[in-house]
Design an enzyme around this catalytic site. Structure first.
Site, mmCIF file in Angstrom:
data_model
loop_
_atom_site.group_PDB
_atom_site.id
_atom_site.type_symbol
_atom_site.label_atom_id
_atom_site.label_comp_id
_atom_site.label_asym_id
_atom_site.label_seq_id
_atom_site.Cartn_x
_atom_site.Cartn_y
_atom_site.Cartn_z
ATOM 1 N N ALA A 110 0.767 -1.247 0.000
ATOM 2 C CA ALA A 110 0.000 0.000 0.000
ATOM 3 C C ALA A 110 0.796 1.295 0.000
ATOM 4 O O ALA A 110 0.325 2.308 -0.510
ATOM 5 C CB ALA A 110 -0.950 0.008 1.196
ATOM 6 N N ALA A 111 1.977 1.329 0.636
ATOM 7 C CA ALA A 111 2.694 2.600 0.790
ATOM 8 C C ALA A 111 3.056 3.183 -0.579
ATOM 9 O O ALA A 111 3.383 2.436 -1.501
ATOM 10 C CB ALA A 111 3.954 2.386 1.625
ATOM 11 N N PRO A 112 2.955 4.517 -0.718
ATOM 12 C CA PRO A 112 2.638 5.520 0.302
ATOM 13 C C PRO A 112 1.144 5.815 0.487
ATOM 14 O O PRO A 112 0.790 6.664 1.274
ATOM 15 C CB PRO A 112 3.356 6.768 -0.216
ATOM 16 C CG PRO A 112 3.286 6.623 -1.709
ATOM 17 C CD PRO A 112 3.427 5.146 -1.977
ATOM 18 N N GLY A 114 -1.505 5.907 -2.293
ATOM 19 C CA GLY A 114 -2.323 6.403 -3.394
ATOM 20 C C GLY A 114 -3.514 5.518 -3.703
ATOM 21 O O GLY A 114 -4.649 5.989 -3.833
ATOM 22 N N ASP A 178 -0.408 -3.777 -6.129
ATOM 23 C CA ASP A 178 0.497 -2.992 -6.962
ATOM 24 C C ASP A 178 1.891 -3.531 -6.642
ATOM 25 O O ASP A 178 2.549 -3.072 -5.711
ATOM 26 C CB ASP A 178 0.379 -1.501 -6.652
ATOM 27 C CG ASP A 178 1.178 -0.658 -7.628
ATOM 28 O OD1 ASP A 178 1.153 -0.966 -8.825
ATOM 29 O OD2 ASP A 178 1.848 0.293 -7.188
ATOM 30 N N CYS A 231 4.529 -1.108 -12.485
ATOM 31 C CA CYS A 231 4.991 0.043 -13.275
ATOM 32 C C CYS A 231 6.213 -0.374 -14.104
ATOM 33 O O CYS A 231 7.147 0.399 -14.287
ATOM 34 C CB CYS A 231 5.303 1.248 -12.382
ATOM 35 S SG CYS A 231 6.588 0.947 -11.140
#
Length: 452
Positions: A110-112, A114, A178, A231
């Site tokens: 999860a960090a940071p 978004g 992610d 990404c």
């Protein structure tokens, strides 16, 4: 930009005749984005209120591009949690995940924050968002961003995915992954990402991704949806991971990433024996869209156990909450209800009362404040979840008032507010607390958040 030769050859194979356009895109200024926090404000209201010039992001209905010279992180509206600054491509992962009020959402990496704050906005304060990151250091920024955005139903955990999977099998209706990756989509944004790239980095990343995906599958309820994104442009970390996952998990199917939003289809041809189904995945390329690039796959769990029953904690006895309820009676127009826990002197409101015993937590729910001797002191996090009509005393400054900057810098000043605790606002949006006595306000803005 000097790219590694091995990477260049891989991209030539992936992009073919588009490779030169990709190279040219790396020399262009990167796109900057922010996302309206719909827990507080609609995208239209943000455009009307802000003096920042905003342009819509195609794949995110709350996202905007902005000129980096505007410096939105220095704008008081940012301190009010009205928007979250986020790379535009990264808005797709939680943006296209269908999250609804009442869902139980897990953001595994999860960090940071978004994607967690983006999903939380869709929940509208109902259900649960668990924002997890394995790095304790990165969790600090995660906690701040969730509290800044005024999320009332979040838990922030600092655990390995397998530990969460042991605790919450079949529990979550939506999961965001992610995944850690080789970061090839970060080259224009971060020169260090180029230097750290290695032909073997994908092998390390795929091992992590495989583990995270498999544990995510264990925690997803039947008919739930899992968003997997990276990404990077690496087929091994993208279509390759999804192809392997689907072969090992026949209870899952791929959902279509809407290609009308700017996505290229998934590259099934880059995976040996890859199914044509992989074309349902989506790719954003920096030479095709305004963004650094992203990969997205939406995985639907067709069958499995129904959502697990919520295991609830026993709420703190009301006799220990007397000072809190006295504060509510004196300074609020409502009395919060739900499950409460006391850790030391800190009071938390636990979303759905879910039992997180045995899990390393950085925030077990909404941090309401401190139970001092014969009094209660409300927290900054609590202030950010409120609206002016829920508080008896408010001090509201119009946008552009110089006293807003004074407040955000921790200064105290003369004001006309009523004695006692006051919610300090910009327009109708809370910034934090102030305590007024005889016409002078003692600034209670959180010291760690002060404007520099």
């Amino acid at each position: 930009m000097k790219l590694p030769v091995e990477y260049t050859e891989k991209m030539k194979t992936l992009l073919g005749p588009e490779f030169d356009d990709y190279l040219k895109s790396l020399d262009l200024p990167r796109a900057c984005g922010l996302r309206a926090n719909t827990l507080k404000i609609s995208p239209k209201e943000l455009k009307d209120l802000s003096d920042i010039e905003l342009e819509e992001v195609k794949w995110c209905d709350t996202g905007f591009y902005f000129n980096p010279e505007e410096r939105p992180s220095k704008n008081p509206l940012y301190y009010a949690g009205l928007y979250y600054i986020q790379e535009p491509s990264a808005m797709c992962a939680a943006g296209l995940l269908p999250v609804f009020p009442g869902d139980r959402v897990l953001d595994l990496c999860a960090a940071p924050g978004g994607k967690s704050t983006q999903a939380a906005a869709k929940l509208k304060g109902r259900g649960l968002i668990v924002a997890n990151d394995i790095s304790a250091g990165r969790c600090r920024a995660l906690v701040k961003n969730i509290e800044l955005c005024g999320v009332p139903n979040a838990v922030v955990s600092n655990e390995a995915p397998e530990r969460l999977a042991e605790k919450f099998p079949g529990f979550f209706t939506k999961i965001i992954i992610d995944a850690p990756c080789s970061g090839e989509g970060m080259f224009r944004k971060d020169a260090e990402a180029v230097k750290s790239w290695s032909g073997h980095k994908s092998e390390v990343c795929t091992s992590l991704q495989r583990d995270i995906l498999n544990n995510g599958a264990k925690m997803l309820a039947a008919d739930g949806i899992m968003s997997y994104s990276t990404c990077t442009f690496s087929p091994e970390e993208n279509e390759g991971m999804i192809d392997e996952f689907l072969k090992n998990h026949p209870e899952f199917e791929l959902l279509e990433a809407d290609k009308s939003l700017g996505f290229e289809k998934g590259r099934a041809d880059m995976i040996k024996g890859g199914s044509k189904e992989l074309e349902k995945c989506g790719r954003l390329f920096p030479h095709k869209v305004k963004g650094e690039g992203h990969f997205l796959a939406l995985l639907h769990k067709k069958e499995g156990s129904p959502p697990a029953h919520v295991i609830t904690v026993k709420s703190a006895d009301k006799k220990f909450l007397k000072d809190f309820y006295d504060f509510c009676k004196s300074f609020l127009n409502f009395s919060p209800e739900g499950f409460f826990e006391i850790h030391g002197t800190s009071l938390f409101k636990i979303p759905l009362g879910v039992d997180f015993s045995g899990i390393r937590l950085k925030r077990s729910g909404l941090y309401l404040g401190e139970l001092k001797k014969n009094r209660f002191e409300p927290s900054q996090a609590f202030a950010m979840t409120l609206e002016p009509d829920l508080v008896k005393n408010t001090i509201s400054f119009p946008v552009g008032d110089k006293r807003i900057i004074s407040y955000l810098k921790g200064e105290s000043f003369v004001t006309g507010g009523n004695d006692g605790w006051n919610l300090v606002c910009i327009d109708k949006y809370p910034l934090g607390w102030g305590k007024v006595q005889k016409g002078r306000m003692k600034n209670k803005y959180l010291s760690g958040w002060l404007m520099q």
